[in-house]
Write an enzyme that holds these catalytic residues in place. Structure first.
Site, short mmCIF file in Angstrom:
data_model
loop_
_atom_site.label_atom_id
_atom_site.label_comp_id
_atom_site.label_asym_id
_atom_site.label_seq_id
_atom_site.Cartn_x
_atom_site.Cartn_y
_atom_site.Cartn_z
CD GLU A 44 -7.92 -3.24 -0.66
OE1 GLU A 44 -8.99 -2.74 -1.05
OE2 GLU A 44 -7.81 -4.43 -0.33
CD GLU A 69 -5.38 -6.41 -8.61
OE1 GLU A 69 -5.39 -6.56 -7.37
OE2 GLU A 69 -4.70 -7.12 -9.38
CG ASP A 118 0.29 -11.93 -5.09
OD1 ASP A 118 -0.79 -12.40 -4.69
OD2 ASP A 118 0.43 -11.38 -6.20
CG ASP A 154 -4.07 -17.01 4.61
OD1 ASP A 154 -3.50 -16.22 3.83
OD2 ASP A 154 -4.31 -18.20 4.32
CB THR A 191 -10.35 -8.90 1.45
OG1 THR A 191 -9.73 -10.17 1.74
CG2 THR A 191 -9.70 -7.83 2.30
CD GLU A 192 -13.54 -9.45 -3.19
OE1 GLU A 192 -12.55 -8.91 -2.66
OE2 GLU A 192 -14.40 -8.82 -3.85
CE1 TYR A 193 -7.63 -13.56 -3.75
CE2 TYR A 193 -5.71 -14.50 -2.67
CZ TYR A 193 -6.38 -14.17 -3.82
OH TYR A 193 -5.82 -14.45 -5.02
N1 SAH Z 1 -6.75 -7.82 -1.48
C1 SAH Z 1 -7.54 -8.82 -2.18
C2 SAH Z 1 -6.70 -9.61 -3.19
C3 SAH Z 1 -5.52 -10.36 -2.61
S1 SAH Z 1 -4.58 -11.25 -3.83
C4 SAH Z 1 -8.21 -9.73 -1.18
O1 SAH Z 1 -7.77 -9.76 -0.03
O2 SAH Z 1 -9.17 -10.41 -1.54
C5 SAH Z 1 -3.28 -10.09 -4.14
C6 SAH Z 1 -3.66 -9.09 -5.21
O3 SAH Z 1 -2.59 -8.17 -5.37
C7 SAH Z 1 -3.90 -9.71 -6.59
O4 SAH Z 1 -5.14 -9.27 -7.09
C8 SAH Z 1 -2.72 -9.20 -7.42
O5 SAH Z 1 -3.05 -9.01 -8.80
C9 SAH Z 1 -2.40 -7.89 -6.74
N2 SAH Z 1 -1.00 -7.47 -6.91
C10 SAH Z 1 0.11 -8.24 -6.77
N3 SAH Z 1 1.23 -7.54 -7.00
C11 SAH Z 1 0.81 -6.26 -7.27
C12 SAH Z 1 1.50 -5.07 -7.60
N4 SAH Z 1 2.83 -5.03 -7.71
N5 SAH Z 1 0.78 -3.96 -7.83
C13 SAH Z 1 -0.57 -3.98 -7.74
N6 SAH Z 1 -1.27 -5.08 -7.43
C14 SAH Z 1 -0.60 -6.21 -7.20
#
Ligand code: SAH
Length: 211
Positions: A44, A69, A118, A154, A191-193
């Site tokens: 992931e 992460e 993101d 989303d 997921t949390e989000y």
């Molecule tokens: N998947 C989780 C978090 C989503 S937010 C959920 O659905 O709850 C997006 C996450 O990706 C953030 O925690 C951010 O720090 C991470 N992230 C963003 N760019 C990244 C990168 N280049 N490499 C690793 N993680 C990254």
């Protein structure tokens, strides 16, 4: 949703050496040996606080899971969550997805999960989107011949962008859903989000593609 930075996150993270792999590039080409079993490896990317990957690891003991992460503070939260009862088939990597080819060799990963990545809406930031061309090139390289990518978001704009990007990359669409939680009886690991956005009534978009 921005996370506050935890003070001395790095030092604190180092107390979780059994969960967090600090030099994952040393395992490049040897992930199967590392896990000690010929089980599939699911990765992931942008794991966040780790709910999704932890529940997967508990539910599927015959699959090996890696949660990657970038944020130290966020990995620390995930590590704390996992520490109490860590499944043996789960490890975390605190690194940038831009380092993937230093960590994984050709065809070492069976599945990649991207959840609520993101969106980077500005076009000058396109390269940072985890479903942009450059990242798909890397995923293609590290995935097995029949490797899959599952993506949930989303964010409609990011979803549309990603559909085009997957298609341009000749990845085959196996499943597309424009309202993942429409059928409430389905047992979906969230997921949390996802929990947060679902609660707000946002639609969750989903796609699974294969090489
Ligand atoms: N998947 C989780 C978090 C989503 S937010 C959920 O659905 O709850 C997006 C996450 O990706 C953030 O925690 C951010 O720090 C991470 N992230 C963003 N760019 C990244 C990168 N280049 N490499 C690793 N993680 C990254």
């Amino acid at each position: 949703m921005r996370l506050r930075k935890i003070k001395n996150a790095r030092e604190k993270l180092e107390t979780f050496k059994n969960i967090v792999l600090f030099n994952p590039e040393e395992l490049k080409g040897n992930w199967k040996t590392f896990f000690g079993k010929d089980n599939p490896i699911h990765l992931e990317i942008g794991m966040g606080k780790g709910k999704f990957i932890l529940e997967h690891a508990r539910k599927y003991p015959d699959i090996n899971f890696l949660g990657l992460e970038i944020s130290e503070s966020v990995v620390l939260q995930a590590a704390r969550k996992i520490a109490a009862n860590r499944p043996k088939n789960l490890f975390l990597l605190q690194t940038d997805a831009n380092n993937l080819t230093e960590i994984f060799g050709f065809g070492e990963v069976d599945k990649i999960y991207l959840n609520f990545s993101d969106p980077w809406p500005k076009s000058r930031h396109e390269k940072r989107r985890l479903t942009s061309e450059g990242f798909l090139d890397v995923y293609r390289e590290i995935l097995t011949k029949t490797g899959e990518i599952e993506f949930k978001t989303d964010n409609r704009q990011l979803f549309e962008y990603s559909l085009i990007s997957f298609n341009n990359h000749q990845l085959k669409f196996l499943k597309v859903n424009l309202n993942l939680h429409e059928n409430k009886d389905e047992d979906i690991i969230t997921t949390e989000y996802e929990d947060k956005f679902k609660e707000k009534g946002n639609l969750i978009y989903y796609i699974k593609v294969v090489k």
